[in-house]
Design an enzyme around this catalytic site. Sequence first.
Site, PDB file in Angstrom:
ATOM      1  N   ALA A 128     -40.258  -3.313 -12.586  1.00 25.21           N
ATOM      2  CA  ALA A 128     -41.104  -2.413 -11.791  1.00 25.21           C
ATOM      3  C   ALA A 128     -41.319  -3.186 -10.494  1.00 25.21           C
ATOM      4  CB  ALA A 128     -42.416  -2.101 -12.495  1.00 25.21           C
ATOM      5  N   PRO A 129     -40.534  -2.896  -9.467  1.00 26.98           N
ATOM      6  CA  PRO A 129     -40.353  -3.810  -8.335  1.00 26.98           C
ATOM      7  C   PRO A 129     -41.523  -3.925  -7.355  1.00 26.98           C
ATOM      8  CG  PRO A 129     -39.187  -1.774  -7.937  1.00 26.98           C
ATOM      9  CD  PRO A 129     -39.749  -1.670  -9.325  1.00 26.98           C
ATOM     10  N   CYS A 130     -42.585  -4.581  -7.798  1.00 23.97           N
ATOM     11  CA  CYS A 130     -43.731  -4.805  -6.920  1.00 23.97           C
ATOM     12  C   CYS A 130     -43.357  -5.718  -5.746  1.00 23.97           C
ATOM     13  CB  CYS A 130     -44.915  -5.360  -7.703  1.00 23.97           C
ATOM     14  SG  CYS A 130     -44.543  -6.793  -8.733  1.00 23.97           S
ATOM     15  N   HIS A 131     -42.268  -6.470  -5.876  1.00 22.97           N
ATOM     16  CA  HIS A 131     -41.822  -7.317  -4.768  1.00 22.97           C
ATOM     17  C   HIS A 131     -41.347  -6.488  -3.580  1.00 22.97           C
ATOM     18  CE1 HIS A 131     -38.175  -6.558  -7.174  1.00 22.97           C
ATOM     19  NE2 HIS A 131     -37.503  -6.669  -6.025  1.00 22.97           N
ATOM     20  N   ARG A 132     -41.075  -5.198  -3.801  1.00 21.19           N
ATOM     21  CA  ARG A 132     -40.615  -4.319  -2.724  1.00 21.19           C
ATOM     22  C   ARG A 132     -41.772  -3.725  -1.928  1.00 21.19           C
ATOM     23  NH1 ARG A 132     -36.270  -1.242  -6.563  1.00 21.19           N
ATOM     24  NH2 ARG A 132     -34.933  -3.060  -6.918  1.00 21.19           N
TER      25      ARG A 132
END
Length: 163
Positions: A128-132
């Site tokens: 779940a790409p919270c880095h994006r």
Amino acid sequence: MTLSSKTVPSPVGELTLVASGEGLVAILWENDDPGRVRLGEVVDDPEHPILIAAARQLGEYFAGERTAFDLPLDFRGTDFQKAVWAALLTIPFGETRSYADIARAIGRPSACRAVGAANGRNPISIVAPCHRVVGTNGSLTGFAGGLDAKRLLLGLESGPLLV
């Protein structure tokens, strides 16, 4: 309910994968704040099929061979947090969104700070790409895995590293 875990090496440090019988529950960073994700009882179970699949898919992602994950997810949080985490799953590989973009996407345009707090508690980092999620001006902001890991992940997805 007891959860299963497996620890795997990665370019961003050792990751601890946690799963239930329903799906992947968490990906924890090597030096994760113990209070960031509350899990309950977790036992080492490296043969859990969801953990095996998650480890394989993460390896493919880090090798540049995978741009999307295909894993059952078992998000555990408030309804608001789950809405934010679901919105993270819609951010395409190689793209970023601001906290304001996520707030608008979940129909809560004035909830940027709450979105930031929920993003910080995302239990299933990378998948779940919270880095994006970046600042409105494109700047890198806080990340549970640290800004160096965020730079590495964004660079892996889009080429040159961001400042």
